[in-house]
Motif scaffolding. Structure first.
Motif, short mmCIF file in Angstrom:
data_model
loop_
_atom_site.label_atom_id
_atom_site.label_comp_id
_atom_site.label_asym_id
_atom_site.label_seq_id
_atom_site.Cartn_x
_atom_site.Cartn_y
_atom_site.Cartn_z
N GLN A 329 0.69 -1.20 -0.14
CA GLN A 329 0.09 0.10 0.10
C GLN A 329 0.66 1.30 -0.15
O GLN A 329 2.01 1.43 0.54
N ILE A 330 0.62 1.70 -0.86
CA ILE A 330 0.82 3.61 -0.63
C ILE A 330 0.60 4.53 0.30
O ILE A 330 -0.75 5.36 0.04
N PHE A 331 1.44 5.04 1.24
CA PHE A 331 -0.16 6.59 1.77
C PHE A 331 1.43 7.56 1.28
O PHE A 331 2.17 8.04 1.61
N THR A 332 0.50 9.36 1.29
CA THR A 332 0.87 10.04 0.67
C THR A 332 0.53 11.01 2.05
O THR A 332 -0.46 11.40 1.93
N LEU A 333 1.39 12.32 2.18
CA LEU A 333 0.74 13.44 2.68
C LEU A 333 0.51 14.04 1.98
O LEU A 333 -0.85 15.04 2.90
N THR A 334 0.41 14.24 0.42
CA THR A 334 -0.62 15.47 -0.04
C THR A 334 -1.69 14.77 0.01
O THR A 334 -2.86 15.22 -0.60
N SER A 335 -2.09 13.05 0.48
CA SER A 335 -3.67 12.87 0.14
C SER A 335 -4.52 13.78 1.32
O SER A 335 -5.39 13.58 1.34
N LEU A 336 -3.54 14.22 2.94
CA LEU A 336 -3.71 15.19 4.12
C LEU A 336 -3.41 16.15 3.80
O LEU A 336 -4.82 16.73 4.49
N GLU A 337 -3.22 16.78 2.72
CA GLU A 337 -2.66 17.55 3.00
C GLU A 337 -2.14 18.63 0.95
O GLU A 337 -0.89 18.37 1.26
N ASN A 346 6.00 21.55 7.10
CA ASN A 346 5.48 20.38 9.09
C ASN A 346 4.90 19.12 8.47
O ASN A 346 3.80 19.39 9.01
N PRO A 347 5.97 18.53 8.08
CA PRO A 347 5.47 17.07 7.87
C PRO A 347 4.98 16.26 8.92
O PRO A 347 4.72 14.77 9.23
N ALA A 348 5.49 16.58 11.07
CA ALA A 348 4.99 15.71 11.67
C ALA A 348 3.63 15.11 11.75
O ALA A 348 3.32 14.23 11.71
N PRO A 349 2.84 15.86 12.00
CA PRO A 349 1.81 15.29 11.86
C PRO A 349 0.66 14.92 10.92
O PRO A 349 -0.03 13.53 11.65
N LEU A 350 1.82 15.28 9.79
CA LEU A 350 0.85 14.57 9.19
C LEU A 350 1.09 12.78 8.84
O LEU A 350 0.39 12.06 8.24
N ILE A 351 3.32 12.48 8.96
CA ILE A 351 3.41 11.32 8.96
C ILE A 351 2.99 10.72 10.32
O ILE A 351 2.67 9.28 10.50
N ARG A 352 2.62 10.93 11.11
CA ARG A 352 1.59 10.48 12.42
C ARG A 352 0.57 10.01 12.31
O ARG A 352 0.35 8.44 12.35
N GLU A 353 0.11 10.65 11.49
CA GLU A 353 -1.50 10.24 11.11
C GLU A 353 -1.64 9.35 10.29
O GLU A 353 -2.89 8.24 10.16
N LEU A 354 -0.87 9.29 8.85
CA LEU A 354 -0.19 8.30 8.53
C LEU A 354 0.13 6.84 8.60
O LEU A 354 -0.22 5.80 9.05
N GLY A 355 1.34 7.24 10.19
CA GLY A 355 1.10 5.92 11.08
C GLY A 355 0.15 5.11 11.71
O GLY A 355 0.04 3.63 11.26
N ALA A 356 -0.44 6.28 12.05
CA ALA A 356 -1.52 5.56 12.50
C ALA A 356 -2.43 4.78 11.40
O ALA A 356 -3.55 3.78 11.60
N LEU A 357 -3.26 5.41 10.72
CA LEU A 357 -3.39 4.79 10.01
C LEU A 357 -3.25 3.64 8.67
O LEU A 357 -4.42 2.68 8.66
#
Length: 362
Positions: A329-337, A346-357
């Protein structure tokens, strides 16, 4: 459950270990008791030195010349009789004052100085990670730092930089550091381009270092002339165009061999041993595209995990999905922002959210 987290750095945004830590945080927010193993990774470019230091190499600080003669604080790393040198520490784009690109005059001299520091420690093997450089001087600057003399038709030393190579009439290696003959050199890089031509150092990589079309042609002519003095057989070797032609110099004067940058790093961080009993591997980089499948960190990690039938998930800033069909599976920061600048700053909150997903889905 055991998850190995081994992303490359997100260039210009976050280091490898920062990204891994944020992914881990997101996973633990969903699966608190999940066993996670974080591994700093690089593929021969910036961040490779940090990866081997995290794996047990000892950092050695030194002051050397930057790509435009500026003084820079740099490090090499030592372990036993092996030295690890990241060329970008001395000659990288990140070492340009005010980030001002100087494609015609930037020099690899500081990398030669790093090699001399390693020689002072009596090493027998030097690994050269040669990504992310600012210069296109065919390694001539490093060669000068190691004792060679490059002079024009009147016997005067030529100026630094790739453009000046057109005026080189003589290469004198009589005073080249004699210790070089007792050391083996390995180029750690994902670049297979030759020195010259349409896929060479000037035409492919010089524009990334700020060269205009006219400057690209100046560099191509200069590199062609320099190759004619040294020996054209080295110019066609795979990787001779790496790092603005540094690979060419390393083959011709240091007797270097080449190796996949990511494989060199994975071997030195003991990556395969961490895969034992792993259920998943998470890797990533800032931008995953067609270049990523030509030896970049996530691709090298995918290949190793596939040999053990371990599924690999990819987390990155943005991705060309068509290139990543082999990832689970592929997860991208741009899918959230969708705002790329916000992803970078400011990648930290986005990466944490993807980690949780990721944790929710496994």
């Amino acid at each position: 459950m055991k998850i190995v987290i081994a992303p490359d750095s997100f260039k210009g945004s976050a280091s490898s270990i920062e990204v891994a830590t944020w992914i881990e945080s997101g996973i633990h927010s969903v699966i608190p008791d999940c066993e996670t193993v974080k591994i700093a990774i690089g593929d021969g470019g910036e961040g490779s030195l940090d990866a081997v230091i995290a794996a047990g190499f000892t950092p050695i600080a030194c002051e050397v010349s930057g790509p435009v003669g500026n003084h820079v604080e740099a490090h090499i790393a030592l372990k036993g009789d092996t030295a690890f040198i990241e060329m970008a520490q001395a000659s990288g784009l990140s070492q340009l004052p005010d980030k001002k690109l100087q494609p015609l005059t930037a020099t690899s001299y500081g990398t030669g100085e790093l090699i001399r520091v390693a020689l002072d420690y009596g090493v027998k093997r030097i690994i050269l990670a040669i990504g992310g450089t600012a210069c296109s001087d065919a390694g001539a600057g490093a060669l000068l730092a190691l004792g060679a003399k490059l002079s024009d038709i009147d016997g005067h030393e030529i100026p630094p930089g790739g453009a000046a190579l057109i005026g080189c009439a003589q290469i004198d290696t009589s005073e080249l550091d004699p210790r070089l003959s007792h050391v083996s050199f390995t180029l750690a890089s994902d670049v297979t381009n030759p020195l010259l031509g349409a896929s060479g150092a000037a035409r492919v990589f010089a524009p990334q270092k700020g060269a205009t079309p006219q400057e690209v042609e100046i560099l191509e002519k200069s590199l062609t002339h320099f190759a004619s003095l040294v020996g054209g057989e080295y110019a066609s070797l795979s990787g001779s165009g790496a790092a603005g032609g540094f690979g060419f110099m390393a083959y011709a004067f240091l007797g270097a061999t080449s190796a996949s940058g990511i494989d060199v790093i994975l071997d030195h961080v003991g990556f395969d041993s961490h895969l034992i009993d792993a259920d998943y591997v998470i890797t990533g980089e800032g931008k995953f595209d067609s270049q990523s499948v030509k030896g970049k960190a996530p691709w090298g990690i995918l290949q190793r995990a596939e040999k053990r039938s371990i599924p690999v998930l990819l987390l990155c800033g943005d991705a060309d999905i068509s290139q990543g069909s082999r990832f689970r599976q592929i997860f991208t920061l741009t899918s959230l922002e969708p705002n790329v600048e916000k992803c970078i700053s400011n990648p930290a909150p986005l990466i944490r959210e993807l980690g949780a997903l990721i944790a929710v889905g496994i």
